[in-house]
Design a protein around this motif. Structure first.
Motif, PDB file in Angstrom:
ATOM      1  N   ASN A 146       0.830  -1.207   0.000  1.00  0.00           N
ATOM      2  CA  ASN A 146       0.000   0.000   0.000  1.00  0.00           C
ATOM      3  C   ASN A 146       0.865   1.257   0.000  1.00  0.00           C
ATOM      4  OD1 ASN A 146      -2.382  -1.451   0.026  1.00  0.00           O
ATOM      5  ND2 ASN A 146      -2.615  -1.380   2.256  1.00  0.00           N
ATOM      6  N   LEU A 147       1.952   1.210   0.777  1.00  0.00           N
ATOM      7  CA  LEU A 147       2.870   2.346   0.836  1.00  0.00           C
ATOM      8  C   LEU A 147       3.503   2.612  -0.528  1.00  0.00           C
ATOM      9  CD1 LEU A 147       4.579   1.516   4.247  1.00  0.00           C
ATOM     10  CD2 LEU A 147       3.276   3.598   3.754  1.00  0.00           C
ATOM     11  N   ILE A 148       3.890   1.558  -1.199  1.00  0.00           N
ATOM     12  CA  ILE A 148       4.509   1.687  -2.519  1.00  0.00           C
ATOM     13  C   ILE A 148       3.516   2.294  -3.507  1.00  0.00           C
ATOM     14  CG2 ILE A 148       5.344   0.365  -4.511  1.00  0.00           C
ATOM     15  CD1 ILE A 148       6.713  -1.520  -2.525  1.00  0.00           C
ATOM     16  N   GLU A 149       2.277   1.857  -3.438  1.00  0.00           N
ATOM     17  CA  GLU A 149       1.261   2.360  -4.359  1.00  0.00           C
ATOM     18  C   GLU A 149       0.910   3.820  -4.060  1.00  0.00           C
ATOM     19  OE1 GLU A 149      -2.001  -0.331  -4.028  1.00  0.00           O
ATOM     20  OE2 GLU A 149      -0.978  -1.975  -5.077  1.00  0.00           O
ATOM     21  N   LYS A 150       0.767   4.154  -2.775  1.00  0.00           N
ATOM     22  CA  LYS A 150       0.375   5.523  -2.405  1.00  0.00           C
ATOM     23  C   LYS A 150       1.459   6.549  -2.717  1.00  0.00           C
ATOM     24  CE  LYS A 150      -2.961   4.338   1.207  1.00  0.00           C
ATOM     25  NZ  LYS A 150      -3.318   4.435   2.640  1.00  0.00           N
ATOM     26  N   THR A 151       2.717   6.127  -2.613  1.00  0.00           N
ATOM     27  CA  THR A 151       3.817   7.044  -2.902  1.00  0.00           C
ATOM     28  C   THR A 151       4.312   6.935  -4.335  1.00  0.00           C
ATOM     29  OG1 THR A 151       5.449   5.417  -2.123  1.00  0.00           O
ATOM     30  CG2 THR A 151       4.587   6.987  -0.494  1.00  0.00           C
ATOM     31  N   LYS A 152       3.729   5.978  -5.076  1.00  0.00           N
ATOM     32  CA  LYS A 152       4.114   5.746  -6.476  1.00  0.00           C
ATOM     33  C   LYS A 152       5.595   5.373  -6.615  1.00  0.00           C
ATOM     34  CE  LYS A 152       0.532   8.705  -8.509  1.00  0.00           C
ATOM     35  NZ  LYS A 152      -0.230   8.860  -7.260  1.00  0.00           N
ATOM     36  N   ALA A 153       6.103   4.681  -5.606  1.00  0.00           N
ATOM     37  CA  ALA A 153       7.489   4.199  -5.652  1.00  0.00           C
ATOM     38  C   ALA A 153       7.550   2.882  -6.434  1.00  0.00           C
ATOM     39  CB  ALA A 153       8.020   3.997  -4.238  1.00  0.00           C
ATOM     40  N   LYS A 154       8.718   2.592  -7.030  1.00  0.00           N
ATOM     41  CA  LYS A 154       8.859   1.370  -7.834  1.00  0.00           C
ATOM     42  C   LYS A 154       9.057   0.135  -6.976  1.00  0.00           C
ATOM     43  CE  LYS A 154      10.779   3.689 -11.907  1.00  0.00           C
ATOM     44  NZ  LYS A 154      11.935   3.772 -12.856  1.00  0.00           N
ATOM     45  N   ASN A 155       9.749   0.310  -5.846  1.00  0.00           N
ATOM     46  CA  ASN A 155      10.057  -0.818  -4.978  1.00  0.00           C
ATOM     47  C   ASN A 155      10.344  -0.293  -3.566  1.00  0.00           C
ATOM     48  OD1 ASN A 155      12.736   0.220  -5.195  1.00  0.00           O
ATOM     49  ND2 ASN A 155      13.042  -1.028  -7.047  1.00  0.00           N
ATOM     50  N   THR A 156      10.721  -1.220  -2.668  1.00  0.00           N
ATOM     51  CA  THR A 156      10.957  -0.808  -1.283  1.00  0.00           C
ATOM     52  C   THR A 156      12.105   0.191  -1.138  1.00  0.00           C
ATOM     53  OG1 THR A 156      10.056  -2.898  -0.475  1.00  0.00           O
ATOM     54  CG2 THR A 156      11.414  -1.632   1.052  1.00  0.00           C
ATOM     55  N   PRO A 157      13.288  -0.040  -1.783  1.00  0.00           N
ATOM     56  CA  PRO A 157      14.364   0.953  -1.673  1.00  0.00           C
ATOM     57  C   PRO A 157      13.932   2.337  -2.161  1.00  0.00           C
ATOM     58  CG  PRO A 157      15.234  -1.103  -2.509  1.00  0.00           C
ATOM     59  CD  PRO A 157      13.751  -1.245  -2.501  1.00  0.00           C
ATOM     60  N   ALA A 158      13.163   2.362  -3.261  1.00  0.00           N
ATOM     61  CA  ALA A 158      12.682   3.638  -3.783  1.00  0.00           C
ATOM     62  C   ALA A 158      11.690   4.277  -2.813  1.00  0.00           C
ATOM     63  CB  ALA A 158      12.021   3.437  -5.143  1.00  0.00           C
ATOM     64  N   LEU A 159      10.900   3.436  -2.143  1.00  0.00           N
ATOM     65  CA  LEU A 159       9.956   3.919  -1.134  1.00  0.00           C
ATOM     66  C   LEU A 159      10.692   4.608   0.015  1.00  0.00           C
ATOM     67  CD1 LEU A 159       7.227   4.045   0.396  1.00  0.00           C
ATOM     68  CD2 LEU A 159       7.712   1.706   1.193  1.00  0.00           C
ATOM     69  N   ILE A 160      11.758   3.967   0.500  1.00  0.00           N
ATOM     70  CA  ILE A 160      12.530   4.526   1.614  1.00  0.00           C
ATOM     71  C   ILE A 160      13.183   5.842   1.208  1.00  0.00           C
ATOM     72  CG2 ILE A 160      14.424   4.137   3.225  1.00  0.00           C
ATOM     73  CD1 ILE A 160      11.916   2.358   3.592  1.00  0.00           C
ATOM     74  N   LYS A 161      13.756   5.880   0.011  1.00  0.00           N
ATOM     75  CA  LYS A 161      14.398   7.096  -0.480  1.00  0.00           C
ATOM     76  C   LYS A 161      13.391   8.236  -0.574  1.00  0.00           C
ATOM     77  CE  LYS A 161      17.089   8.978  -4.341  1.00  0.00           C
ATOM     78  NZ  LYS A 161      17.723   8.691  -5.657  1.00  0.00           N
TER      79      LYS A 161
END
Length: 219
Positions: free
Chosen positions: A195-210
């Motif tokens: 859900n976090l990845i989708e809401k932030t439109k990140a590609k993956n977990t590392p991109a989410l953290i960045k």
């Protein structure tokens, strides 16, 4: 048309003569005097000499430009001061304007910009030379690129639990470790992460953290 009266304070004779020669070529300017330091400026004004602009260096003996700006602000507030110096540090620029200067130029400024500055200030404006202005803008851009933007989790529709999971992901914990810490199943943690990845439109977990660090969602 009434000429703009200019009083020039510069302790290097060659530089002072060069500036005076430039200003004298302008039909709308009149250099009424050129002196070595701030004290001589005040002596002339106290004797009755009138001027619209004081164009002054900062580093001068007896009374430097900063002291002169302060004295003029107190005793002759109608006179506008323009600094012309080699000192390009933010501290000097800030202090000069705080003390009452209306313009700030560095000595490698072009003739056209100097003339524009004097006309602009004489008409009631304030001016910081282009080189310094762009230098400060570039520093601000770099600073903004380094410092995170402080965002609210609500802006991304993050639930309290999703924020908890995001914080723990940022600290390097695995899904299994997060599940144990929050007393939920590993599958639930994976769901929150997705859900976090989708809401932030990140590609993956590392991109989410960045993304979360840049946006100030985690530290």
């Amino acid at each position: 048309m009434e000429k703009v009266k200019i009083l020039l304070a510069e302790d290097h004779l060659v530089v002072r003569n060069g500036i005076k020669l430039l200003l004298d070529t302008q039909q709308t300017f009149q250099v009424i005097a050129d002196v070595n330091n701030g004290k001589q400026v005040l002596d002339l004004l106290d004797s009755g000499v009138e001027t619209d602009i004081v164009l002054t260096d900062i580093g001068m003996l007896e009374m430097d430009g900063m002291q002169l700006i302060q004295e003029l602000a107190e005793r002759y507030p109608q006179i506008k001061v323009i600094v012309l110096t080699m000192l390009d540090c933010e501290q000097y620029v800030t202090r000069a304007f705080e003390s009452g200067a209306k313009g700030y130029l560095i000595k490698n400024v072009g003739a056209e910009e100097m003339i524009f500055c004097i006309k602009h200030v004489s008409n009631g404006g304030r001016y910081l030379c282009e080189e310094l202005s762009m230098s400060f803008v570039e520093k601000a851009i770099v600073k903004n690129n380094v410092q995170p933007i402080v965002s609210n989790p609500v802006d991304f529709d993050l639930s309290e639990r999703e924020q908890e999971v995001l914080n723990l992901l940022g600290e390097g914990y695995t899904n299994q470790e997060i599940a144990k810490m929050l007393f939920i199943s590993k599958r639930t943690v994976e769901g929150h992460r997705q859900n976090l990845i989708e809401k932030t439109k990140a590609k993956n977990t590392p991109a989410l953290i960045k993304f979360a660090v840049l946006m100030g969602l985690i530290r």
